[in-house]
Scaffold this active site. Sequence first.
Site, PDB file in Angstrom:
ATOM      1  N   HIS A  84       0.850  -1.190  -0.174  1.00 30.51           N
ATOM      2  CA  HIS A  84       0.038   0.091  -0.099  1.00 30.51           C
ATOM      3  C   HIS A  84       0.957   1.176  -0.107  1.00 30.51           C
ATOM      4  O   HIS A  84       1.351   1.536   1.161  1.00 30.51           O
ATOM      5  CB  HIS A  84      -0.912  -0.028   1.321  1.00 30.51           C
ATOM      6  N   ARG A 181      -8.535   7.659   2.729  1.00 33.79           N
ATOM      7  CA  ARG A 181      -8.953   7.048   1.500  1.00 33.79           C
ATOM      8  C   ARG A 181      -7.989   5.687   1.470  1.00 33.79           C
ATOM      9  O   ARG A 181      -8.571   4.693   0.808  1.00 33.79           O
ATOM     10  CB  ARG A 181      -8.350   8.099   0.422  1.00 33.79           C
ATOM     11  N   ARG A 190      -8.256  -6.163   1.533  1.00 32.99           N
ATOM     12  CA  ARG A 190      -7.569  -7.275   2.575  1.00 32.99           C
ATOM     13  C   ARG A 190      -8.756  -7.920   3.492  1.00 32.99           C
ATOM     14  O   ARG A 190      -8.197  -8.727   4.329  1.00 32.99           O
ATOM     15  CB  ARG A 190      -6.610  -6.430   3.436  1.00 32.99           C
TER      16      ARG A 190
END
Length: 229
Positions: A84, A181, A190
């Site tokens: 991420h 966000r 996930r």
Amino acid sequence: MNVLKAKFEILTPISEGGIKELKHIEKIGRKCYKSDDRITEDGSSAKKFVKMLVDNHHEAMVEHGSISVLFTTDRGVSHEMVRHRIASFAQESTRYVNYSLDKFGNEINVIDISECFKYDAKMRNLSAIEIGLILHEWAEAMMDAERHYMNLIKLGATPQIARGVLPSSTKTEITITANYREWRHFFQLRTPATAHPQIREVAIPLLAEFQVLLPILFDDITLEEPSTT
């Protein structure tokens, strides 16, 4: 060898009902529409405004708030977490941490894999005997890895070299700071059944907490509970 449960801790204080956080987003977002005059002190306008942003997928505005979460998980799961990219990370270093020292208990810590079985559709129906055999084999592998790690240190290897034998199950602590966000994106990836069982083990209960703390921002994300059968 010490076996630990995966867990998380939300480090960022959140106001009751998340009102302060929603008002912050509203104050910024209304600059786009020059509608500051619609802001109400009680936060009711903030709830409506942020819900409008989420419903209309105008998520650039929710990037103006962030949360830090400390995860205790295994190295394998942490490798998925750092994918991420719109986030900041601080992680326990196996280069510099020497697990043979007294301060670390002269042992490696590993994350218990048994808790994530219920999040794995292909393992839910295994018998108790089959699960026992899997856990026994895993425990043997972990103890073997610990033995080799300690022997390497005794032979003069530095931690950054000895870590080469540490398994993916090695416990790590990783703090993730991301805007709202990106946390939404994190949960969308996930928590579904297609995600790795061990990341679901921490992501699903974390989403449940986020939905309590900041419901307007996270309520629309469907929570897939693990099977209880």
